[in-house]
Design a protein around this motif. Structure first.
Motif, PDB file in Angstrom:
ATOM      1  N   GLU A  27       0.835  -1.207   0.000  1.00 40.11           N
ATOM      2  CA  GLU A  27       0.000   0.000   0.000  1.00 40.11           C
ATOM      3  C   GLU A  27       0.868   1.256   0.000  1.00 40.11           C
ATOM      4  O   GLU A  27       0.562   2.223  -0.722  1.00 40.11           O
ATOM      5  CB  GLU A  27      -0.900  -0.008   1.228  1.00 40.11           C
ATOM      6  CG  GLU A  27      -1.961  -1.093   1.187  1.00 40.11           C
ATOM      7  CD  GLU A  27      -2.765  -1.144   2.472  1.00 40.11           C
ATOM      8  OE1 GLU A  27      -2.455  -0.341   3.387  1.00 40.11           O
ATOM      9  OE2 GLU A  27      -3.686  -1.980   2.563  1.00 40.11           O
ATOM     10  N   LEU A  28       1.958   1.264   0.765  1.00 33.22           N
ATOM     11  CA  LEU A  28       2.861   2.423   0.766  1.00 33.22           C
ATOM     12  C   LEU A  28       3.483   2.620  -0.599  1.00 33.22           C
ATOM     13  O   LEU A  28       3.587   3.753  -1.102  1.00 33.22           O
ATOM     14  CB  LEU A  28       3.942   2.236   1.826  1.00 33.22           C
ATOM     15  CG  LEU A  28       3.469   2.251   3.293  1.00 33.22           C
ATOM     16  CD1 LEU A  28       4.632   1.920   4.219  1.00 33.22           C
ATOM     17  CD2 LEU A  28       2.879   3.612   3.649  1.00 33.22           C
ATOM     18  N   LEU A  33       3.864   5.401  -5.800  1.00 32.31           N
ATOM     19  CA  LEU A  33       3.997   5.227  -7.253  1.00 32.31           C
ATOM     20  C   LEU A  33       3.326   6.362  -8.015  1.00 32.31           C
ATOM     21  O   LEU A  33       3.820   6.798  -9.051  1.00 32.31           O
ATOM     22  CB  LEU A  33       3.375   3.883  -7.659  1.00 32.31           C
ATOM     23  CG  LEU A  33       3.561   3.476  -9.124  1.00 32.31           C
ATOM     24  CD1 LEU A  33       5.034   3.277  -9.445  1.00 32.31           C
ATOM     25  CD2 LEU A  33       2.772   2.204  -9.420  1.00 32.31           C
ATOM     26  N   GLY A  34       2.228   6.866  -7.503  1.00 28.08           N
ATOM     27  CA  GLY A  34       1.529   7.933  -8.207  1.00 28.08           C
ATOM     28  C   GLY A  34       2.232   9.270  -8.119  1.00 28.08           C
ATOM     29  O   GLY A  34       1.903  10.201  -8.863  1.00 28.08           O
ATOM     30  N   THR A  35       3.212   9.408  -7.204  1.00 26.55           N
ATOM     31  CA  THR A  35       3.910  10.701  -7.045  1.00 26.55           C
ATOM     32  C   THR A  35       5.240  10.739  -7.768  1.00 26.55           C
ATOM     33  O   THR A  35       5.859  11.810  -7.859  1.00 26.55           O
ATOM     34  CB  THR A  35       4.146  10.966  -5.554  1.00 26.55           C
ATOM     35  OG1 THR A  35       5.003   9.946  -5.015  1.00 26.55           O
ATOM     36  CG2 THR A  35       2.818  10.958  -4.774  1.00 26.55           C
ATOM     37  N   LEU A  36       5.707   9.620  -8.288  1.00 21.62           N
ATOM     38  CA  LEU A  36       7.024   9.569  -8.943  1.00 21.62           C
ATOM     39  C   LEU A  36       6.931  10.079 -10.370  1.00 21.62           C
ATOM     40  O   LEU A  36       5.927   9.833 -11.068  1.00 21.62           O
ATOM     41  CB  LEU A  36       7.553   8.132  -8.944  1.00 21.62           C
ATOM     42  CG  LEU A  36       7.849   7.528  -7.560  1.00 21.62           C
ATOM     43  CD1 LEU A  36       8.324   6.092  -7.712  1.00 21.62           C
ATOM     44  CD2 LEU A  36       8.890   8.353  -6.810  1.00 21.62           C
ATOM     45  N   GLU A  80      11.691   7.363   0.752  1.00 18.40           N
ATOM     46  CA  GLU A  80      11.710   8.828   0.814  1.00 18.40           C
ATOM     47  C   GLU A  80      10.283   9.374   0.941  1.00 18.40           C
ATOM     48  O   GLU A  80      10.036  10.325   1.695  1.00 18.40           O
ATOM     49  CB  GLU A  80      12.393   9.384  -0.447  1.00 18.40           C
ATOM     50  CG  GLU A  80      13.898   9.081  -0.495  1.00 18.40           C
ATOM     51  CD  GLU A  80      14.514   9.524  -1.821  1.00 18.40           C
ATOM     52  OE1 GLU A  80      13.743  10.032  -2.677  1.00 18.40           O
ATOM     53  OE2 GLU A  80      15.733   9.368  -2.014  1.00 18.40           O
ATOM     54  N   ALA A  81       9.348   8.765   0.184  1.00 20.30           N
ATOM     55  CA  ALA A  81       7.955   9.214   0.297  1.00 20.30           C
ATOM     56  C   ALA A  81       7.418   8.943   1.697  1.00 20.30           C
ATOM     57  O   ALA A  81       6.678   9.752   2.276  1.00 20.30           O
ATOM     58  CB  ALA A  81       7.095   8.494  -0.746  1.00 20.30           C
ATOM     59  N   VAL A 114      13.148   1.476   4.722  1.00 18.32           N
ATOM     60  CA  VAL A 114      14.289   2.364   5.026  1.00 18.32           C
ATOM     61  C   VAL A 114      15.584   1.562   5.149  1.00 18.32           C
ATOM     62  O   VAL A 114      16.677   2.037   4.821  1.00 18.32           O
ATOM     63  CB  VAL A 114      13.996   3.160   6.312  1.00 18.32           C
ATOM     64  CG1 VAL A 114      15.165   4.048   6.684  1.00 18.32           C
ATOM     65  CG2 VAL A 114      12.726   4.013   6.115  1.00 18.32           C
ATOM     66  N   ARG A 115      15.473   0.313   5.642  1.00 17.04           N
ATOM     67  CA  ARG A 115      16.628  -0.571   5.827  1.00 17.04           C
ATOM     68  C   ARG A 115      17.715   0.040   6.739  1.00 17.04           C
ATOM     69  O   ARG A 115      18.882   0.137   6.353  1.00 17.04           O
ATOM     70  CB  ARG A 115      17.228  -0.963   4.472  1.00 17.04           C
ATOM     71  CG  ARG A 115      16.274  -1.682   3.514  1.00 17.04           C
ATOM     72  CD  ARG A 115      16.101  -3.125   3.927  1.00 17.04           C
ATOM     73  NE  ARG A 115      15.121  -3.794   3.068  1.00 17.04           N
ATOM     74  CZ  ARG A 115      15.436  -4.623   2.063  1.00 17.04           C
ATOM     75  NH1 ARG A 115      16.702  -4.870   1.789  1.00 17.04           N
ATOM     76  NH2 ARG A 115      14.486  -5.201   1.362  1.00 17.04           N
TER      77      ARG A 115
END
Length: 445
Positions: A27-28, A33-36, A80-81, A114-115
């Motif tokens: 979901e994240l 994906l829509g903001t890239l 990052e998002a 984030v790892r």
């Protein structure tokens, strides 16, 4: 209270992500994906970028999970998002501490994206928390199920006790009813024996009465023969009287006919002297429809009777006061469909005008207003009534209404090749005739 992570060096997990964590990570990624920008989208995910986030997460879940696992750059963009939306959570993860009040699924999802150092431990901690929650939920569900079963068992015992008491009561009632039925059966048998004795007595009486009736029947037969002879004499006298009455009635009928002929001739002479018109309006003029000069009407169904014999057409046209109703486009599209609608109307109306002049009959031509889109100006030729169907009405409906407007007994002929029109107008007393017969008659004219 804050939990601190143990550092872990491996780059991956020994087991798959817990299902709840995997769904949240997808979901994240679907939201990010829509903001890239388009150039930063992986090729496998570009077709899903135009979907809304929930649909994107549902349809592209396998592709998003695989891309996050295999594509470090894409995973970092999603991280990052996430950091832009939850900066405090990501900062805590980077510092190696876990907020105590945070949802384990959210923490594990953020750690996976984030790892930070020891992110695998965060995932395993979330897995352990989810397993404990599932075990607790399962235990609660089992306890609730056991409680429900105990309640059901108690209810079943109570119901069984009630059923047992009810059956015992029914058994007592059945025994009492059985005893009552046995008593009634004994009484019925006694009455049956008494009735048998009465029947034997009545049989003896009937035998005696039959003998007496046979004697009386002989006397009645003699009286009946005498009455029949008297009836025959009366019938002969009645027939003689009828012959005399018919002779007198014939004379009276002749006198009445002479008087009626005199009255008819007097009425005809009076009409000629006063110059009275034979008719002011026709029944078809009362039917609401769209005339060429005044569009806008409604229509109703009609009646007819079909006959395909060409030899009968001239006989139909010769009927007195016959009314010819023509289904305009049905005739023209049968005879000359290659012409434009305007030329079809003009050609048919010209032929009908000539036919009306020859046979001196009432002629009505009906056109379908829906074929035109809007009423047009059509000059009605001499002797022909032109009508268009109203909006929402077909020419077939207007034809049926015209037929129903005519009085019962007047000859009405409908020219149409439409079988449904023919059947419906036939039921109302009109005679349907195929369009081809009219075309042959017009060409002959």
């Amino acid at each position: 209270m804050t939990r601190y992570l143990m550092n872990s060096s491996p780059d991956g997990l020994d087991r798959p992500l817990p299902e709840a964590v995997r769904q949240h990570v997808v979901e994240l990624a679907a939201q990010a994906l829509g903001t890239l920008p388009a150039e930063q989208l992986p090729a496998t995910l570009k077709p899903f970028a135009r979907f809304e986030p929930r649909r994107r997460a549902r349809l592209a879940a396998p592709h998003l999970a695989a891309q996050l696992e295999a594509d470090k750059d894409f995973r970092e963009r999603v991280a990052e998002a996430l950091e832009a939306g939850s900066p405090e959570l990501v900062a805590a993860l980077r510092e190696g501490r876990l907020p105590a009040a945070a949802d384990p699924v959210v923490l594990a999802s953020a750690a996976y994206l984030v790892r930070p150092a020891g992110w695998q431990d965060t995932v395993e901690v979330a897995r352990a928390d989810l397993d404990r929650a599932a075990a607790v939920a399962e235990g609660n569900a089992a306890e609730e199920a056991a409680a429900r079963l105990r309640e059901q068992l108690a209810a079943a015992k109570a119901a069984l006790k009630e059923d047992t008491e009810r059956l015992r009561e029914q058994l007592r009632s059945a025994r009492a009813e059985n005893a009552e039925l046995r008593r009634k059966l004994h009484e019925a048998r006694e009455r049956a024996r008494a009735a048998e004795r009465d029947r034997e007595d009545l049989l003896q009486q009937v035998t005696a009465e039959r003998a007496a009736a046979a004697t009386a029947a002989g006397a009645t037969e003699s009286e009946l023969r005498r009455l029949r002879e008297r009836l025959a004499d009366a019938e002969r006298q009645l027939e003689s009287g009828r012959r005399v009455a018919r002779g007198e009635r014939s004379l009276e009928d002749a006198r009445l006919r002479v008087l009626l002929d005199t009255l008819q001739e007097a009425a005809a002479g009076l009409r000629r002297e006063l110059a009275l018109p034979t008719s002011i309006t026709r029944p078809a003029d009362s039917v609401e429809a769209i005339s060429p000069e005044s569009p806008g009407v409604r229509g109703i169904p009609a009646r007819a009777l079909s006959d395909d014999d060409p030899a009968l057409l001239d006989q139909l046209l010769a009927l007195p006061q016959v009314h010819l109703i023509v289904d305009g486009y049905n005739v023209t599209k049968t005879g000359y469909p290659h012409l434009t609608l305007a030329d079809q109307r003009a050609r048919l109306l010209t032929g009908l005008s000539a036919l009306a002049t020859q046979i001196r009959a009432e002629v009505t031509c009906v056109w379908d207003g829906a074929e035109l889109g809007a009423p047009v100006s059509v000059p009605a030729p001499r002797g022909v009534r032109v009508r268009f169907s109203a909006p929402g009405q077909t020419a077939d409906d207007l034809i049926r209404e015209l037929v129903r407007a005519e009085p019962q007994g007047r000859p009405v002929v409908v020219f149409s090749a439409d079988r449904e029109v023919a059947d419906s107008v036939r039921r109302d007393g009109a005679r349907p005739v195929p369009s081809t017969l009219l075309l042959k008659r017009l060409s002959r004219a």
